[in-house]
Design a protein around this motif. Structure first.
Motif, PDB file in Angstrom:
ATOM      1  N   LEU A 187       0.843  -1.193   0.000  1.00  0.00           N
ATOM      2  CA  LEU A 187       0.000   0.000   0.000  1.00  0.00           C
ATOM      3  C   LEU A 187       0.878   1.242   0.000  1.00  0.00           C
ATOM      4  CD1 LEU A 187      -2.756  -0.938   2.605  1.00  0.00           C
ATOM      5  CD2 LEU A 187      -2.759  -1.312   0.128  1.00  0.00           C
ATOM      6  N   THR A 188       0.324   2.346  -0.466  1.00  0.00           N
ATOM      7  CA  THR A 188       1.081   3.596  -0.451  1.00  0.00           C
ATOM      8  C   THR A 188       1.205   4.125   0.977  1.00  0.00           C
ATOM      9  OG1 THR A 188      -0.857   5.018  -0.707  1.00  0.00           O
ATOM     10  CG2 THR A 188       0.172   4.171  -2.737  1.00  0.00           C
TER      11      THR A 188
ATOM     12  N   GLU B  80       0.203   6.998   1.904  1.00  0.00           N
ATOM     13  CA  GLU B  80      -1.112   7.584   2.197  1.00  0.00           C
ATOM     14  C   GLU B  80      -2.106   6.518   2.644  1.00  0.00           C
ATOM     15  OE1 GLU B  80      -4.559  10.294  -0.015  1.00  0.00           O
ATOM     16  OE2 GLU B  80      -3.078   9.202  -1.221  1.00  0.00           O
ATOM     17  N   GLU B  81      -2.157   5.400   1.933  1.00  0.00           N
ATOM     18  CA  GLU B  81      -3.113   4.346   2.278  1.00  0.00           C
ATOM     19  C   GLU B  81      -2.810   3.761   3.656  1.00  0.00           C
ATOM     20  OE1 GLU B  81      -4.143   2.837  -2.268  1.00  0.00           O
ATOM     21  OE2 GLU B  81      -2.410   2.018  -1.196  1.00  0.00           O
TER      22      GLU B  81
END
Length: 240
Positions: free
Chosen positions: A95-96, A98-99
């Motif tokens: 996941l990023t 941000e995520e």
């Protein structure tokens, strides 16, 4: 010590056939940094994981804000206001950044002021906001791990060796962020092997050996007494 935010009373924790914690007593005062120190393998990580509910105490009690949470499920403990930063970071590599952060913000969207503070504390997270977490460096992953716990204001933070294996410049960044968190009035229980960091941040200290608490007192007292350090942990802070 009046009205501790966290209290362990005679806690025993077994993992398979191993008796790891053997009657741990611990108090964490509000609005202060409590250091949990000791040699490797004495039960520090097990203590944190018992508090958060990853492992269950077989005897004794874990009290948070005066409430018995010994048998409370981990998600419920987290919702009660305890943030946990594990030694293995616990981020989602695919996941990023941000995520990862959004998932940690269980109360909804990330507070913009809180996010600005995190970006100030950990600038690389803003730079790599849209990048997959697995592509970050080791130090950047540790920043993300701590930021995930900080994304919402918690009553208590349990942090396991945040500076382990990091370069000095990254350690300084970590220490400043934890100092900022402390200055905001946070209650922190911190396992740390870097004694310069422990001495700079800690208000009180608890030293473990062989699954038991063998010393509790002021961090300043421990930090200034090389003989006491040698007796409790087999080393001197003056050389670390």
């Amino acid at each position: 010590m009046s009205d501790p935010i966290l209290k362990l009373e005679g806690v025993f924790t077994n993992i398979a056939q191993y008796h790891i914690l053997q009657g741990v007593d611990l108090e964490v005062p509000r609005g202060a940094v409590t250091m949990l120190l000791g040699r490797n393998g004495v039960g520090k990580t097990t203590t944190l994981r018992t508090i958060i509910g990853h492992w269950r105490a077989h005897q004794g009690r874990v009290m948070f804000n005066g409430e018995d949470i010994t048998s409370t499920p981990t998600p419920t403990i987290a919702r009660m206001g305890i943030g946990f930063v594990p030694e293995d970071m616990g981020i989602f590599s695919d996941l990023t950044v941000e995520e990862n952060m959004v998932l940690a913000a269980v109360g909804g969207p990330i507070n913009s002021a809180r996010l600005d503070w995190i970006f100030t504390a950990f600038p690389p997270l803003k730079t790599f906001w849209k990048s997959e977490a697995g592509n970050l460096s080791g130090g950047q992953k540790q920043m993300l791990s701590i930021a995930r716990a900080m994304v919402e204001e918690r009553q208590l933070y349990l942090i396991d060796e945040p500076t382990k294996g990091l370069a000095p410049a990254i350690i300084s960044t970590m220490a400043r962020a934890l100092k900022d968190l402390k200055d905001q009035g946070a209650s922190i229980l911190l396992v740390e092997q870097n004694f310069a960091v422990a001495r700079a941040l800690g208000d009180s200290a608890n030293v473990m050996d062989d699954g038991r608490m063998v010393w509790s007192g002021d961090m300043a007292q421990l930090g200034s007494d090389a003989e006491l350090q040698e007796r409790l942990m087999g080393l001197s802070m003056e050389t670390h």
